[in-house]
Design a protein around this motif. Structure first.
Motif, PDB file in Angstrom:
ATOM      1  N   SER A 108      10.440  27.515   6.781  1.00 29.94           N
ATOM      2  CA  SER A 108       9.599  27.710   7.960  1.00 29.94           C
ATOM      3  C   SER A 108       8.735  26.474   8.183  1.00 29.94           C
ATOM      4  N   ASN A 109       7.922  26.508   9.228  1.00 29.64           N
ATOM      5  CA  ASN A 109       7.006  25.404   9.520  1.00 29.64           C
ATOM      6  C   ASN A 109       5.566  25.871   9.341  1.00 29.64           C
ATOM      7  N   ALA A 110       5.366  26.720   8.333  1.00 27.69           N
ATOM      8  CA  ALA A 110       4.035  27.265   8.067  1.00 27.69           C
ATOM      9  C   ALA A 110       3.034  26.143   7.839  1.00 27.69           C
ATOM     10  N   GLY A 111       1.898  26.263   8.476  1.00 26.40           N
ATOM     11  CA  GLY A 111       0.841  25.265   8.332  1.00 26.40           C
ATOM     12  C   GLY A 111       0.828  24.206   9.405  1.00 26.40           C
ATOM     13  N   ALA A 112       1.927  24.087  10.164  1.00 22.80           N
ATOM     14  CA  ALA A 112       1.992  23.032  11.184  1.00 22.80           C
ATOM     15  C   ALA A 112       0.981  23.256  12.299  1.00 22.80           C
ATOM     16  N   GLY A 304      -0.582  17.787  22.331  1.00 22.37           N
ATOM     17  CA  GLY A 304       0.114  17.115  21.241  1.00 22.37           C
ATOM     18  C   GLY A 304       0.698  18.021  20.184  1.00 22.37           C
ATOM     19  N   ILE A 305       0.646  19.335  20.390  1.00 23.74           N
ATOM     20  CA  ILE A 305       1.109  20.247  19.346  1.00 23.74           C
ATOM     21  C   ILE A 305       2.612  20.132  19.109  1.00 23.74           C
ATOM     22  N   GLU A 306       3.380  19.830  20.170  1.00 25.55           N
ATOM     23  CA  GLU A 306       4.831  19.709  19.990  1.00 25.55           C
ATOM     24  C   GLU A 306       5.161  18.605  18.992  1.00 25.55           C
ATOM     25  N   GLU A 307       4.485  17.469  19.145  1.00 27.34           N
ATOM     26  CA  GLU A 307       4.739  16.356  18.231  1.00 27.34           C
ATOM     27  C   GLU A 307       4.238  16.676  16.826  1.00 27.34           C
ATOM     28  N   MET A 308       3.098  17.373  16.734  1.00 27.85           N
ATOM     29  CA  MET A 308       2.577  17.760  15.425  1.00 27.85           C
ATOM     30  C   MET A 308       3.555  18.666  14.694  1.00 27.85           C
ATOM     31  N   ALA A 309       4.114  19.645  15.427  1.00 29.20           N
ATOM     32  CA  ALA A 309       5.058  20.582  14.816  1.00 29.20           C
ATOM     33  C   ALA A 309       6.342  19.866  14.402  1.00 29.20           C
ATOM     34  N   MET A 314       9.857  17.500  10.344  1.00 30.29           N
ATOM     35  CA  MET A 314      10.562  16.272   9.981  1.00 30.29           C
ATOM     36  C   MET A 314      10.250  15.867   8.538  1.00 30.29           C
ATOM     37  N   LYS A 315       9.000  15.970   8.144  1.00 31.12           N
ATOM     38  CA  LYS A 315       8.609  15.611   6.783  1.00 31.12           C
ATOM     39  C   LYS A 315       9.258  16.540   5.765  1.00 31.12           C
ATOM     40  N   ASN A 316       9.393  17.811   6.127  1.00 32.21           N
ATOM     41  CA  ASN A 316      10.022  18.758   5.215  1.00 32.21           C
ATOM     42  C   ASN A 316      11.516  18.465   5.066  1.00 32.21           C
ATOM     43  N   ILE A 317      12.151  18.112   6.175  1.00 34.73           N
ATOM     44  CA  ILE A 317      13.564  17.729   6.143  1.00 34.73           C
ATOM     45  C   ILE A 317      13.749  16.464   5.308  1.00 34.73           C
ATOM     46  N   ALA A 318      12.802  15.537   5.425  1.00 35.60           N
ATOM     47  CA  ALA A 318      12.878  14.291   4.659  1.00 35.60           C
ATOM     48  C   ALA A 318      12.809  14.565   3.158  1.00 35.60           C
ATOM     49  N   LEU A 319      12.006  15.544   2.760  1.00 37.70           N
ATOM     50  CA  LEU A 319      11.942  15.921   1.347  1.00 37.70           C
ATOM     51  C   LEU A 319      13.302  16.400   0.865  1.00 37.70           C
ATOM     52  N   PHE A 320      13.917  17.258   1.665  1.00 36.19           N
ATOM     53  CA  PHE A 320      15.237  17.788   1.328  1.00 36.19           C
ATOM     54  C   PHE A 320      16.274  16.667   1.258  1.00 36.19           C
ATOM     55  N   ALA A 321      16.215  15.761   2.241  1.00 32.75           N
ATOM     56  CA  ALA A 321      17.175  14.662   2.301  1.00 32.75           C
ATOM     57  C   ALA A 321      17.067  13.731   1.098  1.00 32.75           C
ATOM     58  N   SER A 322      15.861  13.637   0.527  1.00 31.18           N
ATOM     59  CA  SER A 322      15.651  12.757  -0.633  1.00 31.18           C
ATOM     60  C   SER A 322      15.899  13.472  -1.954  1.00 31.18           C
ATOM     61  N   LYS A 324      14.309  16.223  -3.000  1.00 26.57           N
ATOM     62  CA  LYS A 324      13.117  16.896  -3.512  1.00 26.57           C
ATOM     63  C   LYS A 324      13.017  18.317  -2.951  1.00 26.57           C
ATOM     64  N   MET A 325      12.200  19.132  -3.599  1.00 26.74           N
ATOM     65  CA  MET A 325      11.998  20.496  -3.134  1.00 26.74           C
ATOM     66  C   MET A 325      11.145  20.505  -1.871  1.00 26.74           C
ATOM     67  N   PRO A 326      11.668  20.990  -0.740  1.00 28.34           N
ATOM     68  CA  PRO A 326      10.846  21.063   0.472  1.00 28.34           C
ATOM     69  C   PRO A 326       9.838  22.198   0.370  1.00 28.34           C
ATOM     70  N   GLY A 327       8.884  22.201   1.287  1.00 24.85           N
ATOM     71  CA  GLY A 327       7.897  23.270   1.314  1.00 24.85           C
ATOM     72  C   GLY A 327       8.355  24.430   2.173  1.00 24.85           C
ATOM     73  N   ASN A 328       7.611  25.508   2.091  1.00 29.76           N
ATOM     74  CA  ASN A 328       7.807  26.677   2.967  1.00 29.76           C
ATOM     75  C   ASN A 328       9.207  27.274   2.865  1.00 29.76           C
TER      76      ASN A 328
END
Length: 336
Positions: A108-112, A304-309, A314-322, A324-328
């Motif tokens: 999920s995108n919890a916290g965004a 600006g919420i669309e870009e924030m979300a 994107m950062k969570n996907i980057a964790l997965f791509a590298s 690492k364990m993603p969040g949420n």
């Protein structure tokens, strides 16, 4: 190790570029800029409308926004290489879990949206406690009651039901008013004055002056706040719901608020929310009650919420791509 963690092991030693398909369900102006950001994080992003069906099999990550459940199921069926599904929304209760293979990691995108929603929740709490709506309506009728009391929040207790991103952000603001924080959550927490899991819910409700609902809607939380739980709250308590309407039993809440004029209720999420510009209709006329304050499920809608979300996802996907364990990471057993 749980089944939903298997894709993490699959990615640990992989370094090539992951292909991300986005079906966001909203208008995006700066597609190229977003594409470049994904590229800088090691992923190749394409938007659904740009990809032919026969190429769907090349994509390993699906990013979904306000996409209908049926559409998500259709996309998943066309993506045999799918390893991860990332949402733009914080809530995931509308995902077609039965149509998503078990090996696919769901995040999920919890916290965004935590900061704007936290500000909104505090604003609603203050409005009720300071009786702004009540006194303004009376002034319109010519009643200028200068002796009308309002509430001092310093020293009072905010109970946060769901101490995640939104809950923590709201608590941080409330502490600035000198409020104590009681929390209910799954993770360990040493920053609250009182903290526990759902087994302590009754005690939590009875001791809180205001209660913020910020937990996900799932099979365990649907209808959690019913008549008996509301009766545990203080007679002059405040209930703020910025999560999902179905966590609260609608009939029970209306009767409780209607029969307890000193009780305050702030509602941002609704049981029957209209779509595509259709009129808003309520089963019960909450808006006629002076001890209710309402908003049209827009607590997280700021500039600006669309870009924030997108950035958070994107950062969570980057964790997965590298690798690492993603969040949420979503626990399927909470929904299926």
């Amino acid at each position: 190790m749980r089944k939903h963690m298997r894709p993490i092991v699959f990615r640990l030693f992989r370094s090539d570029c992951l292909k991300v398909l986005a079906s966001v369900g909203m208008y995006i102006e700066n597609k190229e800029s977003i594409r470049e950001k994904f590229s800088s994080m090691g992923s190749e992003l394409s938007f659904e409308e740009e990809v032919q069906k026969e190429r769907m099999a090349d994509y390993e990550i699906l990013l979904v926004g306000f996409t209908p459940s049926s559409k998500i199921a259709e996309l998943v069926a066309q993506m045999p290489s799918l390893k991860m599904l990332q949402t733009l929304s914080a809530g995931v209760e509308r995902l077609p879990f039965s149509r998503i293979p078990e090996h696919v990691l769901i995040c999920s995108n919890a916290g965004a949206y935590a900061l704007p929603i936290a500000e909104h929740a505090i604003a609603m709490m203050l409005s009720l406690g300071k009786r702004l709506k009540y006194n303004e309506l009376r002034m319109r009728d010519g009643i200028f009651d200068q002796s009308s009391h309002n509430r001092l929040f310093a020293g009072k207790t905010l109970g946060v039901l769901g101490y995640g991103g939104i809950g923590r952000a709201t608590a941080n603001i409330a502490r600035c008013f000198g409020m104590k924080i009681y929390g209910i959550g799954r993770r360990e927490c040493n920053e609250c004055d009182y903290y526990g899991d759902m087994s302590r819910l009754d005690d939590f409700l009875s001791k809180s002056d205001a209660v913020l609902i910020s937990i996900p809607l799932n099979k365990y939380t649907r209808g959690l706040i019913n008549r008996s739980k509301l009766e545990l709250m203080k007679k002059d308590g405040i209930l703020i719901n910025v999560a999902r309407a179905e966590i609260v039993v609608e009939d029970d809440l209306f009767e409780h608020v209607r029969s307890n004029p000193s009780f305050g209720c702030a509602i941002d999420v609704w049981w029957d929310e209209p779509r595509h510009g259709s009129p808003f209709k309520m089963k019960h006329d909450f808006l006629s009650l002076p001890n209710v304050i309402a908003s049209p499920h827009n607590s997280g809608i700021v500039d600006g919420i669309e870009e924030m979300a997108l950035t958070a996802a994107m950062k969570n996907i980057a964790l997965f791509a590298s690798g690492k364990m993603p969040g949420n990471v979503v626990r399927r057993e909470d929904y299926v």
